[in-house]
Design a protein around this motif. Structure first.
Motif, PDB file in Angstrom:
ATOM      1  N   ARG A 192       0.800  -1.217   0.000  1.00 51.08           N
ATOM      2  CA  ARG A 192       0.000   0.000   0.000  1.00 51.08           C
ATOM      3  C   ARG A 192       0.831   1.265   0.000  1.00 51.08           C
ATOM      4  NH1 ARG A 192      -2.068   1.637   5.170  1.00 51.08           N
ATOM      5  NH2 ARG A 192      -0.891   0.679   6.847  1.00 51.08           N
ATOM      6  N   VAL A 193       2.103   1.176   0.410  1.00 45.53           N
ATOM      7  CA  VAL A 193       2.982   2.353   0.344  1.00 45.53           C
ATOM      8  C   VAL A 193       3.272   2.696  -1.116  1.00 45.53           C
ATOM      9  CG1 VAL A 193       5.240   3.279   0.957  1.00 45.53           C
ATOM     10  CG2 VAL A 193       3.972   1.904   2.610  1.00 45.53           C
ATOM     11  N   ILE A 194       3.643   1.673  -1.886  1.00 41.94           N
ATOM     12  CA  ILE A 194       3.887   1.888  -3.316  1.00 41.94           C
ATOM     13  C   ILE A 194       2.609   2.379  -3.986  1.00 41.94           C
ATOM     14  CG2 ILE A 194       4.364   0.712  -5.508  1.00 41.94           C
ATOM     15  CD1 ILE A 194       6.340  -1.076  -3.950  1.00 41.94           C
ATOM     16  N   LEU A 195       1.492   1.715  -3.675  1.00 38.69           N
ATOM     17  CA  LEU A 195       0.222   2.090  -4.288  1.00 38.69           C
ATOM     18  C   LEU A 195      -0.146   3.534  -3.948  1.00 38.69           C
ATOM     19  CD1 LEU A 195      -2.099   1.107  -6.035  1.00 38.69           C
ATOM     20  CD2 LEU A 195      -3.241   0.290  -3.956  1.00 38.69           C
ATOM     21  N   TYR A 196       0.065   3.920  -2.710  1.00 40.95           N
ATOM     22  CA  TYR A 196      -0.209   5.294  -2.271  1.00 40.95           C
ATOM     23  C   TYR A 196       0.578   6.290  -3.126  1.00 40.95           C
ATOM     24  CZ  TYR A 196      -0.613   9.334   0.866  1.00 40.95           C
ATOM     25  OH  TYR A 196      -0.864  10.574   1.380  1.00 40.95           O
ATOM     26  N   HIS A 197       1.867   6.001  -3.332  1.00 39.80           N
ATOM     27  CA  HIS A 197       2.698   6.916  -4.125  1.00 39.80           C
ATOM     28  C   HIS A 197       2.269   6.951  -5.583  1.00 39.80           C
ATOM     29  CE1 HIS A 197       5.313   8.187  -0.960  1.00 39.80           C
ATOM     30  NE2 HIS A 197       5.529   6.935  -0.598  1.00 39.80           N
ATOM     31  N   GLU A 198       1.884   5.799  -6.124  1.00 43.12           N
ATOM     32  CA  GLU A 198       1.420   5.756  -7.511  1.00 43.12           C
ATOM     33  C   GLU A 198       0.134   6.568  -7.672  1.00 43.12           C
ATOM     34  OE1 GLU A 198       2.921   1.554  -9.323  1.00 43.12           O
ATOM     35  OE2 GLU A 198       1.177   1.475  -8.014  1.00 43.12           O
ATOM     36  N   VAL A 199      -0.784   6.375  -6.742  1.00 45.11           N
ATOM     37  CA  VAL A 199      -2.051   7.112  -6.795  1.00 45.11           C
ATOM     38  C   VAL A 199      -1.782   8.613  -6.693  1.00 45.11           C
ATOM     39  CG1 VAL A 199      -4.176   7.590  -5.517  1.00 45.11           C
ATOM     40  CG2 VAL A 199      -3.519   5.226  -5.994  1.00 45.11           C
ATOM     41  N   SER A 200      -0.907   8.977  -5.786  1.00 49.58           N
ATOM     42  CA  SER A 200      -0.564  10.383  -5.611  1.00 49.58           C
ATOM     43  C   SER A 200       0.030  10.960  -6.901  1.00 49.58           C
ATOM     44  CB  SER A 200       0.421  10.518  -4.450  1.00 49.58           C
ATOM     45  OG  SER A 200       0.645  11.879  -4.179  1.00 49.58           O
ATOM     46  N   ASN A 201       0.950  10.220  -7.510  1.00 51.45           N
ATOM     47  CA  ASN A 201       1.587  10.682  -8.749  1.00 51.45           C
ATOM     48  C   ASN A 201       0.600  10.832  -9.891  1.00 51.45           C
ATOM     49  OD1 ASN A 201       4.059  10.686  -7.479  1.00 51.45           O
ATOM     50  ND2 ASN A 201       4.676   8.674  -8.264  1.00 51.45           N
ATOM     51  N   LYS A 202      -0.356   9.924  -9.963  1.00 54.84           N
ATOM     52  CA  LYS A 202      -1.283   9.918 -11.091  1.00 54.84           C
ATOM     53  C   LYS A 202      -2.483  10.844 -10.883  1.00 54.84           C
ATOM     54  CE  LYS A 202       0.128   5.405 -12.803  1.00 54.84           C
ATOM     55  NZ  LYS A 202       1.488   5.865 -12.566  1.00 54.84           N
ATOM     56  N   THR A 203      -2.558  11.482  -9.733  1.00 57.56           N
ATOM     57  CA  THR A 203      -3.657  12.417  -9.459  1.00 57.56           C
ATOM     58  C   THR A 203      -3.098  13.815  -9.196  1.00 57.56           C
ATOM     59  OG1 THR A 203      -3.538  11.731  -7.140  1.00 57.56           O
ATOM     60  CG2 THR A 203      -5.237  10.678  -8.506  1.00 57.56           C
ATOM     61  N   ASN A 204      -1.910  14.073  -9.758  1.00 62.10           N
ATOM     62  CA  ASN A 204      -1.308  15.400  -9.617  1.00 62.10           C
ATOM     63  C   ASN A 204      -1.094  15.743  -8.139  1.00 62.10           C
ATOM     64  OD1 ASN A 204      -0.273  17.756 -10.557  1.00 62.10           O
ATOM     65  ND2 ASN A 204      -2.249  18.764 -10.872  1.00 62.10           N
ATOM     66  N   GLY A 205      -0.442  14.822  -7.424  1.00 61.76           N
ATOM     67  CA  GLY A 205      -0.211  15.039  -5.999  1.00 61.76           C
ATOM     68  C   GLY A 205      -1.480  14.904  -5.186  1.00 61.76           C
ATOM     69  N   PHE A 206      -2.361  14.027  -5.660  1.00 61.57           N
ATOM     70  CA  PHE A 206      -3.677  13.804  -5.073  1.00 61.57           C
ATOM     71  C   PHE A 206      -4.484  15.098  -4.953  1.00 61.57           C
ATOM     72  CE2 PHE A 206      -7.026  12.076  -2.326  1.00 61.57           C
ATOM     73  CZ  PHE A 206      -7.326  10.979  -3.108  1.00 61.57           C
ATOM     74  N   THR A 207      -4.584  15.793  -6.085  1.00 59.93           N
ATOM     75  CA  THR A 207      -5.406  17.004  -6.131  1.00 59.93           C
ATOM     76  C   THR A 207      -6.575  16.869  -7.099  1.00 59.93           C
ATOM     77  OG1 THR A 207      -3.927  17.951  -7.800  1.00 59.93           O
ATOM     78  CG2 THR A 207      -3.510  18.566  -5.501  1.00 59.93           C
ATOM     79  N   ASN A 208      -6.480  15.938  -8.071  1.00 61.50           N
ATOM     80  CA  ASN A 208      -7.535  15.793  -9.083  1.00 61.50           C
ATOM     81  C   ASN A 208      -7.841  14.338  -9.363  1.00 61.50           C
ATOM     82  OD1 ASN A 208      -6.225  18.580 -10.155  1.00 61.50           O
ATOM     83  ND2 ASN A 208      -8.430  18.428 -10.509  1.00 61.50           N
ATOM     84  N   LEU A 209      -9.125  14.036  -9.426  1.00 57.56           N
ATOM     85  CA  LEU A 209      -9.568  12.702  -9.810  1.00 57.56           C
ATOM     86  C   LEU A 209     -10.763  12.906 -10.725  1.00 57.56           C
ATOM     87  CD1 LEU A 209      -9.175   9.632  -9.340  1.00 57.56           C
ATOM     88  CD2 LEU A 209     -10.778   9.810  -7.459  1.00 57.56           C
ATOM     89  N   GLY A 210     -10.515  12.793 -12.031  1.00 57.71           N
ATOM     90  CA  GLY A 210     -11.587  13.068 -12.981  1.00 57.71           C
ATOM     91  C   GLY A 210     -12.103  14.487 -12.788  1.00 57.71           C
ATOM     92  N   ILE A 211     -13.422  14.624 -12.603  1.00 54.24           N
ATOM     93  CA  ILE A 211     -14.030  15.951 -12.441  1.00 54.24           C
ATOM     94  C   ILE A 211     -13.901  16.467 -11.016  1.00 54.24           C
ATOM     95  CG2 ILE A 211     -15.714  15.590 -14.278  1.00 54.24           C
ATOM     96  CD1 ILE A 211     -17.800  14.959 -12.077  1.00 54.24           C
ATOM     97  N   TYR A 212     -13.314  15.662 -10.139  1.00 49.83           N
ATOM     98  CA  TYR A 212     -13.304  16.027  -8.729  1.00 49.83           C
ATOM     99  C   TYR A 212     -11.981  16.653  -8.291  1.00 49.83           C
ATOM    100  CZ  TYR A 212     -17.508  13.223  -8.599  1.00 49.83           C
ATOM    101  OH  TYR A 212     -18.754  12.727  -8.840  1.00 49.83           O
ATOM    102  N   SER A 213     -12.088  17.643  -7.426  1.00 49.94           N
ATOM    103  CA  SER A 213     -10.925  18.210  -6.749  1.00 49.94           C
ATOM    104  C   SER A 213     -10.826  17.524  -5.391  1.00 49.94           C
ATOM    105  CB  SER A 213     -11.106  19.709  -6.542  1.00 49.94           C
ATOM    106  OG  SER A 213     -11.287  20.337  -7.788  1.00 49.94           O
ATOM    107  N   LEU A 214      -9.610  17.266  -4.977  1.00 47.20           N
ATOM    108  CA  LEU A 214      -9.391  16.472  -3.778  1.00 47.20           C
ATOM    109  C   LEU A 214      -8.656  17.259  -2.709  1.00 47.20           C
ATOM    110  CD1 LEU A 214      -8.067  13.344  -5.706  1.00 47.20           C
ATOM    111  CD2 LEU A 214     -10.407  13.745  -4.929  1.00 47.20           C
ATOM    112  N   ASP A 215      -8.918  16.884  -1.472  1.00 45.34           N
ATOM    113  CA  ASP A 215      -8.121  17.375  -0.357  1.00 45.34           C
ATOM    114  C   ASP A 215      -6.856  16.515  -0.352  1.00 45.34           C
ATOM    115  OD1 ASP A 215      -6.839  17.714   2.057  1.00 45.34           O
ATOM    116  OD2 ASP A 215      -8.649  17.532   3.276  1.00 45.34           O
TER     117      ASP A 215
END
Length: 123
Positions: free
Chosen positions: A92-115
């Motif tokens: 889950r550490v690797i997965l967390y970093h991958e998700v973060s990288n692919k969501t612009n630092g976990f700021t965007n997911l599709g039409i959604y803005s993220l905390d």
């Protein structure tokens, strides 16, 4: 039923441009259904671009909840993956970093803005 060859991980995060309402509390409401459909699709797209793409089998929205800021919406999703191959150890550490990288630092997911502080993956 979850077979022994399936593992589950939970994903929790907060959407900042989706106003929480009582409709999102009700799993039978149109709003819950529509929001679930969109989020399921974007999470599918996301996880299919990560190292777990070959074993990932899908996510289901479990709940939407009010976040710390009342206008924000917290998301609880349960995701499944196949555990019947040697490569299926979920890191889950690797997965967390991958998700973060692919969501612009976990700021965007599709039409959604993220905390960006809100992402939590529990394997």
């Amino acid at each position: 039923a979850i077979s022994p060859t399936t593992g589950t991980f939970t994903v929790n995060f907060t959407i900042t441009n989706l106003r929480y309402s009582s409709h999102l509390r009700n799993p039978y409401s149109a709003k819950f259904s529509a929001t679930s459909r969109v989020l399921t699709a974007v999470l599918d797209q996301l996880f299919k671009k990560t190292s777990i793409h070959s074993v990932y089998t899908g996510c289901k929205m479990m709940a939407f909840r009010p976040a710390q800021k009342m206008e924000d919406t917290g998301v609880d999703a349960a995701c499944t993956y196949k555990t019947d191959s040697a490569a299926s150890q979920l890191d889950r550490v690797i997965l967390y970093h991958e998700v973060s990288n692919k969501t612009n630092g976990f700021t965007n997911l599709g039409i959604y803005s993220l905390d960006q502080e809100s992402l939590y993956i529990n394997g």
